[in-house]
Design a protein around this motif. Structure first.
Motif, short mmCIF file in Angstrom:
data_model
loop_
_atom_site.label_atom_id
_atom_site.label_comp_id
_atom_site.label_asym_id
_atom_site.label_seq_id
_atom_site.Cartn_x
_atom_site.Cartn_y
_atom_site.Cartn_z
N SER A 78 38.11 -15.18 -23.91
CA SER A 78 36.49 -15.73 -23.36
C SER A 78 36.34 -17.31 -23.63
O SER A 78 35.52 -17.96 -23.14
CB SER A 78 35.35 -14.83 -23.96
OG SER A 78 35.65 -15.07 -25.29
N GLY A 79 37.26 -17.76 -24.66
CA GLY A 79 36.96 -19.17 -25.05
C GLY A 79 37.63 -20.17 -23.95
O GLY A 79 37.22 -21.15 -23.82
N LEU A 80 38.45 -19.57 -22.92
CA LEU A 80 39.08 -20.45 -21.91
C LEU A 80 37.74 -20.60 -20.95
O LEU A 80 37.62 -21.55 -20.36
CB LEU A 80 40.05 -19.65 -21.19
CG LEU A 80 41.31 -19.35 -22.03
CD1 LEU A 80 42.32 -18.75 -21.39
CD2 LEU A 80 41.94 -20.55 -22.94
N THR A 81 36.92 -19.46 -20.88
CA THR A 81 35.71 -19.62 -19.83
C THR A 81 34.75 -20.44 -20.47
O THR A 81 34.20 -21.17 -19.74
CB THR A 81 35.10 -18.03 -19.81
OG1 THR A 81 36.07 -17.20 -19.17
CG2 THR A 81 33.89 -18.23 -18.76
N LEU A 82 34.56 -20.34 -21.89
CA LEU A 82 33.68 -21.44 -22.65
C LEU A 82 34.20 -23.12 -22.09
O LEU A 82 33.44 -23.69 -22.09
CB LEU A 82 33.85 -21.28 -24.00
CG LEU A 82 32.95 -22.12 -24.72
CD1 LEU A 82 31.56 -22.12 -24.66
CD2 LEU A 82 33.20 -21.67 -26.30
N ALA A 83 35.67 -23.26 -22.32
CA ALA A 83 36.17 -24.38 -22.07
C ALA A 83 35.66 -24.97 -20.74
O ALA A 83 35.34 -26.14 -20.60
CB ALA A 83 37.66 -24.53 -22.48
N ALA A 84 35.94 -24.34 -19.62
CA ALA A 84 35.56 -24.44 -18.49
C ALA A 84 34.35 -24.96 -18.10
O ALA A 84 33.54 -25.94 -17.55
CB ALA A 84 36.07 -23.50 -17.54
N ALA A 85 33.12 -23.99 -18.92
CA ALA A 85 31.68 -24.19 -18.68
C ALA A 85 31.36 -25.48 -19.50
O ALA A 85 30.58 -26.26 -19.08
CB ALA A 85 31.03 -22.95 -19.31
N GLY A 367 25.84 -20.63 -17.94
CA GLY A 367 25.86 -19.18 -17.90
C GLY A 367 27.09 -18.73 -18.25
O GLY A 367 27.50 -17.60 -19.09
N GLY A 368 28.28 -19.69 -18.26
CA GLY A 368 29.48 -19.42 -18.69
C GLY A 368 29.60 -19.71 -20.23
O GLY A 368 30.54 -19.02 -20.89
N LEU A 369 28.45 -20.31 -20.78
CA LEU A 369 28.40 -20.66 -22.38
C LEU A 369 28.34 -19.13 -23.16
O LEU A 369 28.57 -19.04 -24.26
CB LEU A 369 27.45 -21.64 -22.72
CG LEU A 369 27.82 -22.90 -22.22
CD1 LEU A 369 26.60 -23.89 -22.76
CD2 LEU A 369 29.08 -23.61 -22.50
N ILE A 370 27.61 -18.11 -22.23
CA ILE A 370 27.48 -16.88 -23.01
C ILE A 370 28.91 -16.06 -22.89
O ILE A 370 28.86 -15.10 -23.68
CB ILE A 370 26.35 -16.17 -22.42
CG1 ILE A 370 26.90 -15.75 -20.93
CG2 ILE A 370 25.08 -16.80 -22.16
CD1 ILE A 370 26.03 -14.58 -20.20
N ALA A 371 29.72 -16.53 -22.52
CA ALA A 371 31.14 -15.73 -22.49
C ALA A 371 31.74 -15.35 -23.91
O ALA A 371 32.15 -14.27 -23.96
CB ALA A 371 32.21 -16.65 -21.76
N PRO A 372 31.53 -16.32 -24.84
CA PRO A 372 32.03 -15.82 -26.23
C PRO A 372 31.18 -14.82 -26.90
O PRO A 372 31.72 -13.97 -27.22
CB PRO A 372 31.85 -17.25 -27.25
CG PRO A 372 31.98 -18.33 -26.02
CD PRO A 372 31.31 -17.83 -24.87
N ALA A 373 29.77 -14.91 -26.48
CA ALA A 373 28.96 -13.85 -26.99
C ALA A 373 29.46 -12.38 -26.30
O ALA A 373 29.47 -11.31 -26.98
CB ALA A 373 27.30 -14.04 -26.72
N LEU A 374 29.86 -12.31 -25.01
CA LEU A 374 29.84 -11.38 -24.11
C LEU A 374 31.41 -10.74 -24.76
O LEU A 374 31.65 -9.59 -24.83
CB LEU A 374 30.04 -11.51 -22.85
CG LEU A 374 28.69 -11.76 -22.27
CD1 LEU A 374 28.76 -12.10 -20.65
CD2 LEU A 374 27.81 -10.72 -22.23
N GLY A 375 32.20 -11.67 -24.94
CA GLY A 375 33.72 -11.45 -25.38
C GLY A 375 33.55 -10.69 -26.93
O GLY A 375 34.38 -9.71 -27.15
#
Length: 411
Positions: A78-85, A367-375
């Motif tokens: 999910s950190g990869l999604t965070l990087a893109a966000a 919205g992508g910044l919540i990915a780590p929390a969802l991870g």
């Protein structure tokens, strides 16, 4: 004397009035359709948007394969999604202001090239830090593209939500094509297959470099009006919530099928494809609905439909029937997408680049910044726990939508 002169005139005038209703009917309550040349430009910008957002869509499409091939944890993935966000969200307000202030005609093609090269190289390097930085760079390219392209598309679309939905749907098409094109390559070759996606960005960048911008008179007309920040901030809140639900679903839907529904990778890829195909249909449908019912009602409708669609997706058993609800969830979440972009530019008519940077870029990327929390939730409760949380996420968007007003209304 007046009687004889006035008597011949009544029979003479009745014939011209019947011709008057035809022109007035086309300018009633529905926005006038853009000219044919504008539709050509919209198709070009829609295609460019599709290529650009292909690289955003490739990030969640690649995440499961980084987990499988590299052994990443849920949090690392999910950190990869965070990087893109992060790459696409933080710079976008500043880029939007610069686009409104200066002539930056080559920013959109440059952003496309950076987005494609960064993502394409990410699967070729081994260290996690290098992968993370390349995906961050790809997100920066997306940040460069959206404000400039959003401003140019609005100038071509005029006041038509349907025309603007062509541009917005291009982004949804890019997300849709990402798993369709990437999954066979990733299954066969692993994450190194990302290198095959560098050429589309470079080629589309050359197409945009050859494009002539619209006339200055059109740009001036598009910028007329008073900026209304209060409803724009409410709209931004709606866009952030919608984006959180979208990115949460798009990041974990394949893992939901694999780990919770116990399907194979191919059916999991089909689930992501159904979700994104629904997104394309919802984006185009939202523009049509907005031209008939109004933009605010369309935003409210999207929030209203998203909750039951997500609940059905979470609770439906089996591996095939939930595909229908994946499609419907993507449709519901994307009905407001094009409308949010156009409505934001209507609220800030003097700052179309800034508005596009926020609604297309910042709000979507946050919205992508919540990915780590969802991870973290997926680590503790599995992907099904993520979708349980997502069932409640659209509710704030529905509430915020009640405070929106049409652009021609007072604050």
């Amino acid at each position: 004397m007046t009687g004889p002169t006035a008597r011949p005139t009544p029979p003479v005038d009745p014939s011209p009035p019947p011709r008057a209703p035809a022109p007035s009917a086309t300018t009633s309550t529905r926005p006038a359709a853009p000219p044919v040349s504008a539709w050509r430009r919209m198709r070009m910008w829609g295609a460019a948007h599709a290529v650009d957002d292909l690289y955003q869509g490739l990030v969640p499409a690649c995440v499961p394969y980084f987990v499988l091939d590299r052994g990443y944890s849920y949090v690392a993935a999910s950190g990869l999604t965070l990087a893109a966000a992060l790459g696409s969200s933080v710079p976008q307000p500043f880029i939007g202001v610069a686009v409104d202030r200066y002539r930056l005609g080559r920013l959109a093609p440059a952003g496309l090239a950076v987005a494609g090269i960064g993502l394409g190289l990410s699967g070729l390097v081994r260290p996690y830090a290098a992968v993370w930085l390349l995906i961050l760079l790809s997100g920066l390219g997306v940040a460069m593209f959206h404000p400039a392209a959003g401003k140019a598309a609005r100038e071509a679309a005029g006041d038509s939500a349907s025309a603007m939905s062509v541009f917005a749907a291009g982004g949804s098409v890019g997300f849709f094509l990402a798993p369709v094109l990437a999954t066979p390559l990733l299954v066969a070759m692993g994450v190194g297959a990302t290198a095959f996606f560098i050429p589309p960005a470079v080629l589309m960048a050359f197409v945009l470099l050859r494009h002539r911008p619209v006339a200055a008179a059109t740009r001036k007309a598009a910028g007329a009006g008073r900026d209304r920040w209060r409803p724009f901030l409410v709209l931004t809140g709606v866009a952030v919530v919608r984006s959180a639900a979208f990115f949460g679903a798009v990041t974990f839907i394949e893992l939901f099928w694999i780990r919770h529904l116990h399907s194979g990778p191919d059916l999991a890829g089909a689930a992501l494809t159904c979700f994104l195909a629904g997104g394309v249909a919802g984006t185009l449908l939202g523009g049509r609905i907005a031209d008939r019912l109004g933009m605010v009602r369309t935003v409210q409708l999207g929030g209203l439909l998203a909750v039951p669609a997500l609940i059905a997706l979470r609770l439906t058993p089996g591996t095939v029937l939930p595909l229908l609800f994946a499609l419907l969830t993507g449709l519901a979440l994307n009905i407001p997408f094009a409308v949010l972009v156009k409505l934001g530019q209507d609220y800030l008519p003097g700052r179309p680049g800034t508005a596009a940077g926020v609604t297309l870029g910042l709000a979507v990327s946050i919205g992508g910044l919540i990915a780590p929390a969802l991870g973290a939730a997926a680590q503790a409760y599995g992907p099904q726990g993520v979708f349980t949380i997502l069932c409640a996420v659209p509710v704030p968007a529905l509430v915020l939508g009640l405070f929106l007003t049409e652009p021609d209304a007072g604050d």
